[in-house]
Design an enzyme around this catalytic site. Sequence first.
Site, mmCIF file in Angstrom:
data_model
loop_
_atom_site.group_PDB
_atom_site.id
_atom_site.type_symbol
_atom_site.label_atom_id
_atom_site.label_comp_id
_atom_site.label_asym_id
_atom_site.label_seq_id
_atom_site.Cartn_x
_atom_site.Cartn_y
_atom_site.Cartn_z
ATOM 1 N N GLY A 84 -14.389 -15.991 -25.644
ATOM 2 C CA GLY A 84 -12.940 -16.072 -25.555
ATOM 3 C C GLY A 84 -12.343 -14.723 -25.907
ATOM 4 N N PHE B 21 0.249 -13.131 1.677
ATOM 5 C CA PHE B 21 -1.038 -13.788 1.487
ATOM 6 C C PHE B 21 -2.101 -13.134 2.357
ATOM 7 C CE2 PHE B 21 -4.199 -17.044 2.557
ATOM 8 C CZ PHE B 21 -4.490 -17.588 1.306
ATOM 9 N N ALA C 216 -5.523 -7.356 -13.932
ATOM 10 C CA ALA C 216 -6.489 -6.446 -13.312
ATOM 11 C C ALA C 216 -5.833 -5.652 -12.188
ATOM 12 C CB ALA C 216 -7.690 -7.228 -12.783
ATOM 13 N N PHE D 73 -12.174 -15.721 -33.205
ATOM 14 C CA PHE D 73 -12.399 -16.394 -31.925
ATOM 15 C C PHE D 73 -13.877 -16.761 -31.832
ATOM 16 C CE2 PHE D 73 -9.918 -16.844 -27.860
ATOM 17 C CZ PHE D 73 -8.699 -17.057 -28.449
ATOM 18 N N ARG E 178 -18.430 -20.992 -26.340
ATOM 19 C CA ARG E 178 -17.814 -22.092 -25.591
ATOM 20 C C ARG E 178 -18.833 -23.022 -24.935
ATOM 21 N NH1 ARG E 178 -12.593 -18.948 -22.982
ATOM 22 N NH2 ARG E 178 -11.486 -18.902 -24.967
ATOM 23 N N GLU F 92 -8.254 -21.560 -27.883
ATOM 24 C CA GLU F 92 -9.299 -21.430 -28.886
ATOM 25 C C GLU F 92 -8.720 -20.829 -30.174
ATOM 26 O OE1 GLU F 92 -13.117 -20.232 -27.293
ATOM 27 O OE2 GLU F 92 -13.230 -18.648 -28.784
ATOM 28 N N ARG G 180 -18.780 -16.417 -21.170
ATOM 29 C CA ARG G 180 -17.814 -15.424 -21.642
ATOM 30 C C ARG G 180 -17.322 -15.779 -23.035
ATOM 31 N NH1 ARG G 180 -12.022 -15.230 -21.729
ATOM 32 N NH2 ARG G 180 -11.815 -17.126 -20.473
ATOM 33 N N HIS H 247 -1.875 -15.802 -12.860
ATOM 34 C CA HIS H 247 -2.428 -16.655 -13.923
ATOM 35 C C HIS H 247 -2.623 -15.916 -15.256
ATOM 36 C CE1 HIS H 247 -4.178 -20.124 -15.758
ATOM 37 N NE2 HIS H 247 -5.249 -19.445 -16.103
ATOM 38 N N GLY I 287 -3.664 -8.634 -5.402
ATOM 39 C CA GLY I 287 -3.578 -9.354 -6.673
ATOM 40 C C GLY I 287 -2.796 -8.554 -7.695
ATOM 41 N N SER J 257 -11.850 -11.690 -21.601
ATOM 42 C CA SER J 257 -11.478 -11.576 -20.194
ATOM 43 C C SER J 257 -10.272 -10.672 -19.992
ATOM 44 C CB SER J 257 -11.195 -12.952 -19.597
ATOM 45 O OG SER J 257 -10.668 -12.792 -18.311
ATOM 46 N N GLU K 15 -11.132 -11.247 -13.018
ATOM 47 C CA GLU K 15 -11.950 -12.462 -12.909
ATOM 48 C C GLU K 15 -12.629 -12.554 -11.548
ATOM 49 O OE1 GLU K 15 -10.138 -15.945 -14.611
ATOM 50 O OE2 GLU K 15 -11.675 -17.271 -13.784
ATOM 51 N N HIS L 43 -12.671 -23.822 -16.716
ATOM 52 C CA HIS L 43 -11.719 -22.832 -17.203
ATOM 53 C C HIS L 43 -11.873 -21.450 -16.582
ATOM 54 C CE1 HIS L 43 -9.068 -20.815 -19.954
ATOM 55 N NE2 HIS L 43 -10.016 -20.101 -20.494
ATOM 56 N N HIS M 53 -14.138 -24.965 -20.868
ATOM 57 C CA HIS M 53 -13.494 -24.683 -22.157
ATOM 58 C C HIS M 53 -13.487 -25.978 -22.971
ATOM 59 C CE1 HIS M 53 -10.497 -23.586 -25.129
ATOM 60 N NE2 HIS M 53 -10.474 -22.355 -24.681
ATOM 61 N N GLY N 39 -2.207 -9.698 -11.010
ATOM 62 C CA GLY N 39 -2.426 -10.113 -12.391
ATOM 63 C C GLY N 39 -2.707 -8.859 -13.208
ATOM 64 N N LEU O 25 -4.737 -26.113 -21.094
ATOM 65 C CA LEU O 25 -5.554 -25.529 -22.165
ATOM 66 C C LEU O 25 -4.869 -25.592 -23.529
ATOM 67 C CD1 LEU O 25 -8.198 -23.707 -22.368
ATOM 68 C CD2 LEU O 25 -6.590 -21.856 -22.706
ATOM 69 N N GLN P 167 -17.466 -21.573 -16.576
ATOM 70 C CA GLN P 167 -17.176 -21.913 -17.977
ATOM 71 C C GLN P 167 -16.308 -23.166 -18.116
ATOM 72 O OE1 GLN P 167 -14.702 -19.215 -20.772
ATOM 73 N NE2 GLN P 167 -16.742 -19.280 -21.646
HETATM 74 C C1 LIG Z 1 -4.753 -21.188 -19.463
HETATM 75 C C2 LIG Z 1 -5.572 -19.941 -19.595
HETATM 76 C C3 LIG Z 1 -5.619 -19.274 -20.806
HETATM 77 C C4 LIG Z 1 -6.403 -18.120 -20.952
HETATM 78 N N1 LIG Z 1 -6.417 -17.464 -22.157
HETATM 79 C C5 LIG Z 1 -7.120 -16.309 -22.276
HETATM 80 C C6 LIG Z 1 -7.085 -15.562 -23.485
HETATM 81 O O1 LIG Z 1 -6.399 -15.901 -24.458
HETATM 82 N N2 LIG Z 1 -7.825 -14.419 -23.559
HETATM 83 C C7 LIG Z 1 -8.588 -13.970 -22.516
HETATM 84 O O2 LIG Z 1 -9.227 -12.926 -22.628
HETATM 85 N N3 LIG Z 1 -8.613 -14.675 -21.351
HETATM 86 C C8 LIG Z 1 -7.894 -15.809 -21.203
HETATM 87 N N4 LIG Z 1 -7.923 -16.489 -20.013
HETATM 88 C C9 LIG Z 1 -8.616 -15.899 -18.853
HETATM 89 C C10 LIG Z 1 -7.760 -14.747 -18.295
HETATM 90 O O3 LIG Z 1 -6.401 -15.037 -18.462
HETATM 91 C C11 LIG Z 1 -8.019 -14.517 -16.822
HETATM 92 O O4 LIG Z 1 -9.391 -14.444 -16.571
HETATM 93 C C12 LIG Z 1 -7.370 -13.192 -16.380
HETATM 94 O O5 LIG Z 1 -6.020 -13.155 -16.771
HETATM 95 C C13 LIG Z 1 -7.511 -13.007 -14.898
HETATM 96 O O6 LIG Z 1 -6.738 -11.910 -14.522
HETATM 97 P P1 LIG Z 1 -6.850 -11.316 -13.052
HETATM 98 O O7 LIG Z 1 -5.927 -10.155 -13.014
HETATM 99 O O8 LIG Z 1 -8.258 -11.119 -12.723
HETATM 100 O O9 LIG Z 1 -6.310 -12.490 -12.107
HETATM 101 P P2 LIG Z 1 -4.949 -13.331 -12.089
HETATM 102 O O10 LIG Z 1 -4.068 -13.046 -13.239
HETATM 103 O O11 LIG Z 1 -5.342 -14.738 -11.851
HETATM 104 O O12 LIG Z 1 -4.217 -12.762 -10.813
HETATM 105 C C14 LIG Z 1 -4.675 -12.997 -9.495
HETATM 106 C C15 LIG Z 1 -3.717 -12.344 -8.517
HETATM 107 O O13 LIG Z 1 -4.254 -12.418 -7.217
HETATM 108 C C16 LIG Z 1 -3.259 -12.780 -6.287
HETATM 109 N N5 LIG Z 1 -3.935 -13.399 -5.134
HETATM 110 C C17 LIG Z 1 -4.970 -14.271 -5.139
HETATM 111 N N6 LIG Z 1 -5.328 -14.584 -3.879
HETATM 112 C C18 LIG Z 1 -4.522 -13.894 -3.064
HETATM 113 C C19 LIG Z 1 -4.373 -13.787 -1.646
HETATM 114 N N7 LIG Z 1 -5.165 -14.478 -0.797
HETATM 115 N N8 LIG Z 1 -3.410 -12.983 -1.155
HETATM 116 C C20 LIG Z 1 -2.590 -12.294 -1.988
HETATM 117 N N9 LIG Z 1 -2.674 -12.343 -3.319
HETATM 118 C C21 LIG Z 1 -3.631 -13.133 -3.849
HETATM 119 C C22 LIG Z 1 -2.357 -13.698 -7.075
HETATM 120 O O14 LIG Z 1 -1.073 -13.740 -6.495
HETATM 121 C C23 LIG Z 1 -2.345 -13.008 -8.444
HETATM 122 O O15 LIG Z 1 -1.358 -11.994 -8.472
HETATM 123 C C24 LIG Z 1 -7.145 -17.643 -19.858
HETATM 124 C C25 LIG Z 1 -7.084 -18.304 -18.636
HETATM 125 C C26 LIG Z 1 -6.323 -19.449 -18.507
HETATM 126 C C27 LIG Z 1 -6.330 -20.151 -17.193
#
Ligand SMILES: Cc1cc2nc3c(=O)[nH]c(=O)nc-3n(C[C@H](O)[C@H](O)[C@H](O)COP(=O)(O)OP(=O)(O)OC[C@H]3O[C@@H](n4cnc5c(N)ncnc54)[C@H](O)[C@@H]3O)c2cc1C
Length: 558
Positions: free
Chosen positions: A373, A152, A14, A113, A272, A241, A371, A41, A10, A376, A360, A336, A228, A12, A238, A226
């Site tokens: 807003g 994947f 994190a 928020f 929320r 907020e 959670r 995401h 992943g 995360s 997440e 959400h 939203h 993202g 979305l 959650q």
């Molecule tokens: C529209 C929206 C708006 C938001 N706004 C806010 C905000 O303003 N403030 C806040 O605090 N939070 C917000 N959130 C929540 C927050 O953005 C997410 O909880 C957070 O960004 C998640 O980050 P992550 O690194 O855990 O996962 P993600 O960013 O979702 O990344 C997941 C990663 O895992 C990889 N992956 C998944 N499965 C596999 C697999 N099987 N094989 C290989 N790779 C895989 C994907 O390719 C990706 O790179 C929002 C969420 C959404 C949907």
Amino acid sequence: MLEHDVLVVGAGLAGMQAALHAARQGASVAILTKVHPVRSHSNAAQGGINAAMEDDDPWEDHAYDTVKGSDFLGDQDAIEVLCSEAPETIIELEHMGVIFNRGSRGQIDLRAFGGQARKRTCYIADITGQVLLHVIYEQLMKAGTQVYEEWFVTSLVRQNDAICGVVALDLRTGALELIKAKAVILCTGGSGRVYEPSSNALICTGDGYAQAYRAGAPLMDMEMVQYHPTTLPSNGALMTEGARGEGAYLVNAKGERFMERYAPNMMELASRDVVSRAEQTEINEGRDIDGCVLLDVRHLDRNTILQKLSQIRELGLEYEGVDIVEEPCPVRPGMHYMMGGIKTDIQGATFVKGLYSAGEAACVSVHGGNRLGANSLLDTLVFGKRAGMSAVEYARGITDPNVPESRVEEDREHIGGILSRSADDGERAAALRLTMGQTMHEHVGVFRDHAGLTQAQNIIATLKERYQHVGIDDKGSVFNTDLLFALEVGLMLDVAEAIVAGALFRTESRGAQFRTDYPDRNDDDWLKHTLVYQGDGGPRLETLPVTITQWQPARRTY
Ligand SMILES: Cc1cc2nc3c(=O)[nH]c(=O)nc-3n(C[C@H](O)[C@H](O)[C@H](O)COP(=O)(O)OP(=O)(O)OC[C@H]3O[C@@H](n4cnc5c(N)ncnc54)[C@H](O)[C@@H]3O)c2cc1C
């Protein structure tokens, strides 16, 4: 043979943060992602990231708002870490090059928020996630970390009670490879697409939850899903907020600011779960406009909307044909975020050796039942860093895992089975996903009860049965997105099963779990986490005490 000390799944926020901090320890680190890193995401996060930045705002106040927001289910040791490390995390981001919005004195500006007693949210217009993700990606490139882009993970490899790698599909070639690692960190994000509709990107399919579950790691508080309060009716997108933070109203069909009846002090900025329930009550009792309430920003300064809320103005125009500067926009509660996830400690370690998680995908638990807003993004960075560092420490004490190449055969067989059937002869994954999503939304949404949950449980069980016959039409090996989707649906069904199991088990109402048949919070019996393990005959449930350090449970009002 592909091999690393630490493999982060992943990319993202994190995942990149974990990889960056693991690499800084001098370990051999790679990051693997099913999409290009900046398409994760996290990129979609709009409103901001919380931190007690002002001198007269002690981090303990942020922590208390988080504890109360969680409906006292969050683990307070973890919340203390989250909030006390928040300010330094923001400064670190700033030094990396994040251009936060500024206030009149040149300081990092803050916006209000939900669920917080004061302004505490740092932001970059309404594209906060995009900016953070791009800046951290630059750092990752600078560190020279290897990225398996568009790979994947199909399963985790467990041997002698420890995780020692993954099996992954190279989407460009269709090759299935074993990647050995002394430690694996799952940063696979949430599982919005288990529901229909959802604010989450199509890639948010909860793969990591299912893979950890299958590898024997328990998932915690999965019932805490959650909704939203402001998502668009046409497609679930979305509306941040941040709009209510800037002063937007919510009104019903009679033109009333109905939050007055549900949260007289915080109004639209209650937490929320509270706002979503209020909206759903208005909708259920007929004070709706086509199943929606209205988000009204017309009284705000035009420049505020154009400068700080430009993305949601575009979303309103594009999907609803509504210019929020001129008209109120229809919105409704929508799936959400997953408060629950792979159970970890405050160093990111799961119950299975060699397996770590953050973001997440993980449940530390800082969000408990609900959670706040903008907590995360903070969670991804604070605990991403910790997971990266502790995985390296663990990996240093491990000798090379001896994993036979033949471990890929099981996954090859499963994929071969899917490829051998056509969608017409077998089951179509899209149809299974749609039924699952609609079922979850109908029975495992804002309001739940035993009858509805049991129905959902039966439907998910039937879908799992039908999934055994899933087939696809694309038989190719290069970028076979048909196959990818079919694999994701299989994983999502396990996630759905775990969510329903938790919701049935917890016979009380707390945070996002509102049981109409058990409408009260019950601290005597349920001030505890639910843990779900994959058992032979289906989910096996256990509980775990909540960690309380300094804040005793109290009645929660806004
Ligand atoms: C529209 C929206 C708006 C938001 N706004 C806010 C905000 O303003 N403030 C806040 O605090 N939070 C917000 N959130 C929540 C927050 O953005 C997410 O909880 C957070 O960004 C998640 O980050 P992550 O690194 O855990 O996962 P993600 O960013 O979702 O990344 C997941 C990663 O895992 C990889 N992956 C998944 N499965 C596999 C697999 N099987 N094989 C290989 N790779 C895989 C994907 O390719 C990706 O790179 C929002 C969420 C959404 C949907």
